[in-house]
Write a protein that holds these residues in place. Structure first.
Motif, PDB file in Angstrom:
ATOM      1  N   ASN A  17     -23.567 -69.737 -15.538  1.00 47.40           N
ATOM      2  CA  ASN A  17     -24.010 -70.418 -14.325  1.00 47.40           C
ATOM      3  C   ASN A  17     -25.124 -71.405 -14.641  1.00 47.40           C
ATOM      4  OD1 ASN A  17     -23.996 -70.758 -11.399  1.00 47.40           O
ATOM      5  ND2 ASN A  17     -26.005 -69.802 -11.444  1.00 47.40           N
ATOM      6  N   GLY A  18     -26.099 -70.965 -15.428  1.00 46.44           N
ATOM      7  CA  GLY A  18     -27.191 -71.852 -15.813  1.00 46.44           C
ATOM      8  C   GLY A  18     -26.695 -73.046 -16.609  1.00 46.44           C
ATOM      9  N   THR A  19     -25.712 -72.802 -17.469  1.00 46.03           N
ATOM     10  CA  THR A  19     -25.123 -73.895 -18.248  1.00 46.03           C
ATOM     11  C   THR A  19     -24.488 -74.935 -17.338  1.00 46.03           C
ATOM     12  OG1 THR A  19     -24.711 -72.478 -20.177  1.00 46.03           O
ATOM     13  CG2 THR A  19     -23.364 -74.463 -19.965  1.00 46.03           C
ATOM     14  N   SER A  20     -23.752 -74.472 -16.318  1.00 44.24           N
ATOM     15  CA  SER A  20     -23.095 -75.401 -15.393  1.00 44.24           C
ATOM     16  C   SER A  20     -24.117 -76.253 -14.649  1.00 44.24           C
ATOM     17  CB  SER A  20     -22.225 -74.628 -14.398  1.00 44.24           C
ATOM     18  OG  SER A  20     -21.155 -73.988 -15.055  1.00 44.24           O
ATOM     19  N   VAL A  21     -25.229 -75.632 -14.258  1.00 43.04           N
ATOM     20  CA  VAL A  21     -26.284 -76.376 -13.568  1.00 43.04           C
ATOM     21  C   VAL A  21     -26.845 -77.477 -14.461  1.00 43.04           C
ATOM     22  CG1 VAL A  21     -28.608 -76.230 -12.593  1.00 43.04           C
ATOM     23  CG2 VAL A  21     -26.915 -74.466 -12.046  1.00 43.04           C
ATOM     24  N   VAL A  71     -14.942 -74.588 -21.301  1.00 44.10           N
ATOM     25  CA  VAL A  71     -14.391 -75.903 -20.973  1.00 44.10           C
ATOM     26  C   VAL A  71     -14.000 -76.009 -19.507  1.00 44.10           C
ATOM     27  CG1 VAL A  71     -12.448 -77.454 -21.397  1.00 44.10           C
ATOM     28  CG2 VAL A  71     -13.654 -76.401 -23.324  1.00 44.10           C
ATOM     29  N   LYS A  72     -13.321 -75.022 -18.987  1.00 40.48           N
ATOM     30  CA  LYS A  72     -12.826 -75.088 -17.603  1.00 40.48           C
ATOM     31  C   LYS A  72     -13.963 -75.389 -16.630  1.00 40.48           C
ATOM     32  CE  LYS A  72     -10.567 -72.193 -14.071  1.00 40.48           C
ATOM     33  NZ  LYS A  72     -11.743 -72.032 -13.177  1.00 40.48           N
ATOM     34  N   GLU A  73     -15.065 -74.667 -16.757  1.00 40.09           N
ATOM     35  CA  GLU A  73     -16.187 -74.845 -15.849  1.00 40.09           C
ATOM     36  C   GLU A  73     -16.837 -76.221 -16.012  1.00 40.09           C
ATOM     37  OE1 GLU A  73     -15.342 -70.551 -16.328  1.00 40.09           O
ATOM     38  OE2 GLU A  73     -15.533 -72.248 -17.715  1.00 40.09           O
TER      39      GLU A  73
END
Length: 279
Positions: free
Chosen positions: A237-241, A259-261
């Motif tokens: 989650n933190g990575t996506s942010v 990759v998907k996210e």
């Protein structure tokens, strides 16, 4: 803004995703997960299917304090995997994460498309001239020292200013040696502490003075999981942010384990951007 990868022009005006395939036993997050051909092929296919434009392979862990790996060991780890993936996925755009010119040349000759050098040519004096001869895109990262010493080299008077000077010198050298397609990587976590990493991310646009594509790699790094007081495996989650922040601040490529996210982040941001054109 395009780069030429094995004869294909890749348009970086829309951000792209680079999937990470670690084949080292000691990488900080996924070291040792992909031990045999079946696991490697399955993970690569998963990333390509999810929308990765590039697959980045590394056989020398660059985490802080990582053990030194001989050139023979790096060759033994990476060359069979490059051959395996090129044979199974003929259209694959492989990025080779290495600071050694001999590894770079061998992998490109087997069909890899990009060289990703954490040292920007500082750890091998032949790297930039060899990449120039190979006529492939070159990702040059900002780092001081080596993976074994960089942890103690995070002193700066002006982080962004010093990085821009570093890249200006490196780009001049690369151009002089015939490298046409250059991508710069700020090197999050490489000779930078957590505060510096966040400052760098916030001011990423200041590196656009180089007028070159920027690659950002923050996937599951300690700047995320230590800040949140969690483990790396909980840091998606933190990575996506932070990937979202990176793209908003000008990143052309995000280098990720998931990759998907990452593709979803870019898709939503593209939709958001398109919606603004109707106002």
């Amino acid at each position: 803004m395009t780069i030429n990868c094995n004869g294909s022009l890749i348009d970086l005006s829309t951000p792209k995703v680079m999937g990470i395939l670690n084949i080292t036993p000691d990488s900080f997050y996924d070291g040792g997960l992909y031990k045999n051909e079946t696991q490697i092929l399955n993970q690569t296919e998963k990333m390509l299917t999810a929308g990765a434009t590039f697959i980045d392979i590394g056989a020398y862990s660059s985490r802080p304090g990582a053990d030194h790996v001989s050139i023979e060991e790096e060759k033994n780890r990476i060359l069979p995997i490059v051959e395996l993936l090129v044979n199974r996925f003929p259209e694959i755009l492989l990025s080779i994460d290495t600071f050694r010119s001999e590894i770079a040349k061998s992998c490109i000759n087997l069909g890899a498309a990009i060289i990703n050098d954490i040292s920007g040519g500082s750890l091998d004096p032949d790297m930039i001239s060899v990449v120039g001869e190979l006529k492939v895109p070159y990702i040059m990262m900002h780092m001081k020292g080596s993976p074994q010493t960089m942890k103690d080299l995070d002193q700066y008077d002006d982080l962004i200013g010093e990085m821009n000077l570093y890249f200006a010198k490196k780009v001049f050298e690369a151009r002089k040696n015939g490298i046409n397609d250059i991508i710069i990587d700020p090197g999050f976590g490489f000779a930078k502490n957590s505060t510096q990493n966040f400052n760098l991310l916030q001011n990423l646009k200041l590196l656009k003075v180089q007028e070159l594509p920027i690659l950002v790699g923050v996937s599951r790094k300690s700047m995320i999981y230590k800040t949140l007081n969690i483990k790396a495996h909980m840091a998606l989650n933190g990575t996506s942010v932070l990937n979202t922040v990176a793209v908003l601040n000008g990143a052309s490529i995000i280098r990720v384990h998931d990759v998907k996210e990452a593709v979803e982040c870019i898709s939503l941001l593209n939709t958001l951007k398109e919606s603004n054109s109707y106002n």
